[in-house]
Design a protein around this motif. Structure first.
Motif, PDB file in Angstrom:
ATOM      1  N   PHE A 145       0.942  -1.279   0.005  1.00 40.31           N
ATOM      2  CA  PHE A 145      -0.023   0.118  -0.006  1.00 40.31           C
ATOM      3  C   PHE A 145       1.013   1.320   0.043  1.00 40.31           C
ATOM      4  N   ALA A 146       1.610   1.153   0.972  1.00 37.58           N
ATOM      5  CA  ALA A 146       2.579   2.503   0.889  1.00 37.58           C
ATOM      6  C   ALA A 146       3.569   2.838  -0.378  1.00 37.58           C
TER       7      ALA A 146
ATOM      8  N   GLY B 158      -7.438  -1.347  -3.094  1.00 39.59           N
ATOM      9  CA  GLY B 158      -7.933  -2.828  -3.256  1.00 39.59           C
ATOM     10  C   GLY B 158      -7.494  -3.746  -2.288  1.00 39.59           C
ATOM     11  N   LEU B 159      -6.141  -3.578  -1.962  1.00 41.52           N
ATOM     12  CA  LEU B 159      -5.846  -4.456  -1.102  1.00 41.52           C
ATOM     13  C   LEU B 159      -6.384  -4.533   0.298  1.00 41.52           C
ATOM     14  N   PHE B 160      -6.872  -3.565   0.587  1.00 43.42           N
ATOM     15  CA  PHE B 160      -7.546  -3.466   2.086  1.00 43.42           C
ATOM     16  C   PHE B 160      -9.212  -3.685   1.718  1.00 43.42           C
ATOM     17  N   VAL B 161      -9.496  -4.048   0.678  1.00 43.98           N
ATOM     18  CA  VAL B 161     -11.116  -4.183   0.730  1.00 43.98           C
ATOM     19  C   VAL B 161     -11.292  -5.884   0.274  1.00 43.98           C
ATOM     20  N   PRO B 162     -11.579  -6.443   1.700  1.00 46.81           N
ATOM     21  CA  PRO B 162     -11.649  -8.012   1.387  1.00 46.81           C
ATOM     22  C   PRO B 162     -12.111  -8.399   0.085  1.00 46.81           C
TER      23      PRO B 162
ATOM     24  N   ALA C 251      -7.098  -6.869  -6.569  1.00 49.57           N
ATOM     25  CA  ALA C 251      -6.014  -6.138  -6.548  1.00 49.57           C
ATOM     26  C   ALA C 251      -4.815  -6.752  -6.509  1.00 49.57           C
ATOM     27  N   GLY C 252      -4.760  -7.881  -6.072  1.00 51.59           N
ATOM     28  CA  GLY C 252      -3.210  -8.530  -5.775  1.00 51.59           C
ATOM     29  C   GLY C 252      -2.857  -8.988  -7.467  1.00 51.59           C
TER      30      GLY C 252
ATOM     31  N   PHE D  48       0.683 -12.705  -3.058  1.00 49.82           N
ATOM     32  CA  PHE D  48       0.867 -13.250  -1.958  1.00 49.82           C
ATOM     33  C   PHE D  48      -0.198 -12.081  -0.803  1.00 49.82           C
ATOM     34  N   ALA D  49       0.115 -10.895  -0.899  1.00 51.35           N
ATOM     35  CA  ALA D  49      -0.527  -9.921  -0.332  1.00 51.35           C
ATOM     36  C   ALA D  49      -2.000 -10.028  -0.690  1.00 51.35           C
ATOM     37  N   GLY D  50      -2.207 -10.315  -1.829  1.00 49.50           N
ATOM     38  CA  GLY D  50      -3.884 -10.191  -2.317  1.00 49.50           C
ATOM     39  C   GLY D  50      -4.622 -11.564  -2.181  1.00 49.50           C
TER      40      GLY D  50
END
Length: 139
Positions: free
Chosen positions: A16-17, A61-65, A71-72, A123-125
Motif C-alpha cells: 500500500f505504501a 483494493g488490497l484492503f477491501v476484502p 487487486a493483488g 501473496f498480499a492479495g
C-alpha cells in the motif's frame, strides 16, 4: 490470526505504501515517469496518468476484502507490464557518462527483484500462498 495472515497483512501495508506513493507521484509529477517510458508506448502522458490511478486503486483494493484478490492480481500484472520501463530506465541511467556506483547498485538490485514484487502482490492479495505454508497448529 495465523502466522501467514500476519505476513500477508504486513505485505499489504508495505505494498500500500509503495503503490499509493508511486501512484500519487505518477499523477502529480509525471515528468520522471515520462522520461523512462519506452518510445513505443502510445499517448505516454495518458498512460502515465492511468498507471498512477491504477497504482492507487490497487493499493486501496488490497484492503477491501471483496477486491483483495483482484487487486493483488492486478498489481502483479502491473509489475510485469511496467518492466520494459524499468529496463529502459536502467539502460538510460547506466549508459550515461557520469554514472555513479549508486545507480549500478539501484538497478542491479531493482531489476532482479521484479519477480519477487510480482509474487508479493499475489501473496498480499490472497491469490497465492506458496511457498509459505500454514503450520498444523494454524490449520
Amino acid at each position: 490470526m495465523t502466522n501467514v495472515d500476519v505476513w500477508r497483512s504486513r505485505c499489504r501495508a508495505g505494498l500500500f505504501a509503495l503503490y499509493a506513493t508511486a501512484g500519487v507521484l505518477h499523477v502529480t509529477f509525471p515528468a520522471p515517469f515520462l522520461a523512462i517510458t519506452p518510445l513505443w508506448v502510445p499517448s505516454a502522458p495518458d498512460v502515465v496518468l492511468l498507471t498512477g490511478f491504477c497504482e492507487i486503486a490497487g493499493a486501496i483494493g488490497l484492503f477491501v476484502p471483496s477486491l483483495r484478490k483482484y487487486a493483488g492480481i492486478a498489481l502483479a500484472l502491473y509489475a510485469v507490464l511496467v518492466f520494459p520501463a524499468n529496463i529502459k530506465h536502467a539502460f538510460d541511467s547506466l549508459s550515461a557518462p557520469d554514472v555513479s556506483p549508486w545507480q549500478w547498485l539501484y538497478h542491479g538490485v531493482r531489476l532482479p527483484l521484479q519477480p519477487f514484487v510480482v509474487w508479493l502482490a499475489l501473496f498480499a492479495g490472497d491469490a497465492v500462498t506458496w511457498p509459505v505454508q500454514k503450520t498444523s497448529a494454524e490449520l
